[in-house]
Design an enzyme around this catalytic site. Sequence first.
Site, PDB file in Angstrom:
ATOM      1  N   CYS A 146       0.817  -1.225   0.000  1.00 37.73           N
ATOM      2  CA  CYS A 146       0.000   0.000   0.000  1.00 37.73           C
ATOM      3  C   CYS A 146       0.849   1.273   0.000  1.00 37.73           C
ATOM      4  CB  CYS A 146      -0.982  -0.003   1.160  1.00 37.73           C
ATOM      5  SG  CYS A 146      -0.241  -0.357   2.770  1.00 37.73           S
TER       6      CYS A 146
ATOM      7  N   ASP B   2      -7.738   5.172  -1.368  1.00 39.13           N
ATOM      8  CA  ASP B   2      -7.321   3.935  -0.708  1.00 39.13           C
ATOM      9  C   ASP B   2      -6.570   3.022  -1.681  1.00 39.13           C
ATOM     10  OD1 ASP B   2      -7.067   1.636   0.790  1.00 39.13           O
ATOM     11  OD2 ASP B   2      -9.078   1.772   1.655  1.00 39.13           O
TER      12      ASP B   2
ATOM     13  N   HIS C  55      -5.644   0.040  -1.168  1.00 41.23           N
ATOM     14  CA  HIS C  55      -5.900  -1.372  -0.893  1.00 41.23           C
ATOM     15  C   HIS C  55      -6.939  -1.972  -1.838  1.00 41.23           C
ATOM     16  CE1 HIS C  55      -4.472   0.449   2.927  1.00 41.23           C
ATOM     17  NE2 HIS C  55      -3.744  -0.651   2.992  1.00 41.23           N
TER      18      HIS C  55
END
Length: 642
Positions: free
Chosen positions: A469, A593, A595
């Site tokens: 990440c 994000d 992820h």
Amino acid sequence: MEAAGGRPALRLLCPKRSLLSPPSPSPLRWLVGAPRVLPPFTVAAALRPLHGDRADPDLPREADEIGALLPRGFDIVGALLVGGEGSGADATRALELARALRERLFGERAGHGMIGGCMDSATGEIRFVASENGGSEAVEGAEVLWEDEPGRLLWEKGCILRCELPLKLPLYFPTDEMSGIEERFSSLIESTAAKLRDPHVCFLVEGPTASPNESRRSIILHCDDLSSVSHLHHNASTNECSANIVSCSELFSAKRYNLSLTRENADAIQITVLTNQSVSRSKAGTTPVVEYFPAPALASLRVINLKLDILCYSSKDFPLAAAVSELVIPGLAHQMSLVKKVIASEITQQPQLCPYHFIPPGLLIPVTALYDTRYGEIEEKQSELRRDLHIRLGLPLDRPLLRISNALTFGGSGKKEKSASRNGPSLLRDVHRELSSSGVSGGTMSLIDGSYEYYHYLHDGIDDNGWGCAYRSLQTIVSWYRLQQYSSIDVPSHREIQQILVDIGDKDPSFIGSREWIGAIELSFVLDKLLGASCKIINVRSGDELPEKCRELAMHFETQGTPVMIGGGVLAYTLLGVDYNEASGDCAFLILDPHYTGADDLKKIVNGGWCGWKKSVDSKGRSFFLKDKFYNLLLPQRPNMV
């Protein structure tokens, strides 16, 4: 245009802030309009003087540089003094300076209306005088109008013509006499410019297309066609003088009539210069004659490569032949003259001059810059030239808005939502633009300034689920620097990031190819090594303390505008902005994000909350940031460069 009572009204298409900020050493602003196209006393842009003192600009140098900058069709229509007493004498002085500059530019007094004004820097109020049709008498103006949709007026009435002309000019000179080479080169340029009106020359004129499958509308104009419409001025009777005259608008399809003039996709009528050497002025059947003139002494040959590229701004109703005769040909001749001045003094060093066209943010009209590409864009003289252009155009001095990669692209397919990744599928860009409100009542949004690409898990064929990440956040940050033209390097892969950390001694060689996490400190090392970008790091002891940093984060987005990496525990996010109510303390974080593991489906990403506004504690009492984790925030700084 006139207000009630017959007194002239001033119409401004440029925003008020462009006249006031950023601050300038000179209080003077040169006012630019397009008298052939726009209504009288309409100002499309304002330029700042660079040469001379505050009260007395160096008009010859100003004329040379502004003449190179402005496309034909745009003209000096006045001057404005910002600050000062705001007296009628100030306005009259501004008018006199504008008239003198315009005469320097074109060698004759203006035949259109001119404006002289003064502006109160505190209130923004403008007082002005105007002269009609180049006359010497000036009358006080009535009112100032700020146009709500300035671009609409410019591009509904007018259009851009573009002409590229590559030249290879043979320069002969005595081998043992280099002293006269500059004069010979000047003579060669002048004779080449004169040949643009030769009977053998013709012009292929092609309109823009709405799609690759659409055929261009085109026409060929011969020099004989130009003389019949020369000196036609745009007025109501233009279309009545000949039913056979083709206007610029006839080269645009109905669905392309409103011009697009963005950096990625600029529409223009394209003009190509051709020569028909088979045409003979003599009677049919006459045998061509070749004449031989032997050189009186040994001679050398140097081939001078020139790349001319000009823009012109014309009314859509203006006849094409008149536009070529009165705008394009003089524009080419003028650019040849500019190139001659630069190359003649350095002819033995072969400067590589190349024109580029720009419409930087805040400017409505295109401008042209001549760059010497011999040494690249980071060469000191090129940096100084760009800095001067930034000052003249009122652009910030910490953003590379006039680099070659920012130049207009003509006939492209337009700005794309996706851009290609070097090893895999295309990348989404600026996904946060589809979001709704943050939920903060009475807050002030402070957002990323510029474009970025969304890097997330599984991109580029790399399975980094569970460990990559921070790498993905770093890739998004590097993409921001690329898209803002601070760097042209490729976005680094995971392995390249690891290699950099090993090269600088931060990691052991075994780190390369591993699945080890990295954090804010490592990201700062990589950004420094790759881009020379400095970073600020904010530490917080718990996720609960992040809202206390909203004021500082808002200041970062207002002044720097770069994406921020937030790292806490084993998770990393990219922060694109904050919405903060200083009175109540309520705030929200705009999170991108990394992820996410799905396909690049914008709707799925937004609806799934992979890019969205997050509160530290939501309405159900759930914490987004972990209370028991230490957080580092990496705030990359914007380079101070142009």
